[in-house]
Design an enzyme around this catalytic site. Structure first.
Site: not given
Length: 289
Positions: A33, A113, A131, A186, A193, A196, A202
């Protein structure tokens, strides 16, 4: 949110990142991370593997010199992250990496985070991990905004509320899936799209895919940091000299890699102030010991 569709998509499209494999320790997740902040995971993965071989525990890492840490960090960028991680390992001592978010936040260099990512992705706690990718997916799917607003504390509560509705025990998996969806589908400029799993629900799609306003676009461009010709690039050039040297280097050696004298001086001063470089009594420069 259609969690079932999202999780089914993730089951098929999850990237095989080394820190996601079984057996990865809390230290391994923490390291991944920190390394992945503002750095593509493709660049992080090989360096993460090297570090886990060299320093398999945070105790091993704490015993390293700062010079060795900075050399091993290489060109990942923002090397101050490496020193803060070293300070974190020092603070932990022989204690394990904690699972509690508040305890993680007390460690040097661990922010909102990173603390939540370790608690969620390693310890399986259903805490919001927000994030840039998660912010973007949430903005489009839930609020119908193509570009997310300036980061704000409220987002943690928004995502926490969303996760409360996730299938029992699947919250951490949902968090990882949201992050992956933002990274692969995304995306910021040209979202895919058609691929997705959330397209049917959406809010941005249902609103007719409105273009972002000029103000939103201007703010987004402002948040993108350029690199060429910046103090950050100058710092990187100077750090490369220090990392590659086997002994302290002269001012002339540093002067040779960056022509702009005022900028070079400013960059060097910032490296010294950040503890990334030290100057010997004879005027030569080196990595911190």
């Amino acid at each position: 949110m259609n969690f079932e569709a999202l999780l089914a998509w993730f089951d098929v499209n999850e990237r095989d990142l080394p820190w996601r494999r079984p057996g990865t320790t809390a230290w391994g997740v923490l390291l991944s991370e920190v390394m992945s902040q503002q750095t593509p995971v493709a660049r992080v993965a090989p360096i993460w593997k090297d570090w886990m071989v060299r320093w398999p525990t945070h105790v091993d890492f704490a015993a390293a010199s700062r010079a060795d840490v900075l050399k091993a960090w290489g060109t990942l960028g923002y090397p101050r992250r490496a020193l803060r991680l070293w300070e974190c390992a020092q603070a932990l001592g022989s204690s394990p990496v904690p699972s509690d978010v508040d305890a993680l936040l007390e460690l040097p260099g661990i922010g909102d985070y990173t603390a939540r990512a370790v608690a969620c992705f390693h310890y399986g706690l259903n805490v919001p991990v927000v994030d840039t990718n998660v912010r973007r997916v949430y903005a489009r799917d839930i609020t119908g905004t193509f570009l997310p607003p300036t980061p704000r504390k409220r987002e943690l509560a928004d995502v926490a509320s969303l996760l409360e509705a996730a299938p029992a025990g699947r919250g951490p998996r949902v968090s990882a899936a949201l992050m992956e969806l933002g990274a692969l589908v995304c995306t910021a400029k040209n979202p895919s799209c058609e691929a997705c799993p959330l397209k049917a629900e959406c809010a941005w799609q249902l609103a007719g895919c409105p273009e972002p306003s000029e103000e939103e676009t201007a703010k987004a461009k402002k948040r993108v940091q350029k690199f060429t010709g910046t103090d950050r690039q100058a710092r990187g050039r100077l750090m490369a000299v220090l990392r590659g040297a086997t002994e302290p280097v002269s001012q002339a050696a540093l002067d040779a890699v960056w022509e702009d004298a005022p900028q070079r001086s400013r960059a060097l001063a910032s490296l010294l102030a950040d503890g990334l470089a030290e100057q010997d009594p004879d005027g030569r420069f080196r990595l911190p010991s």
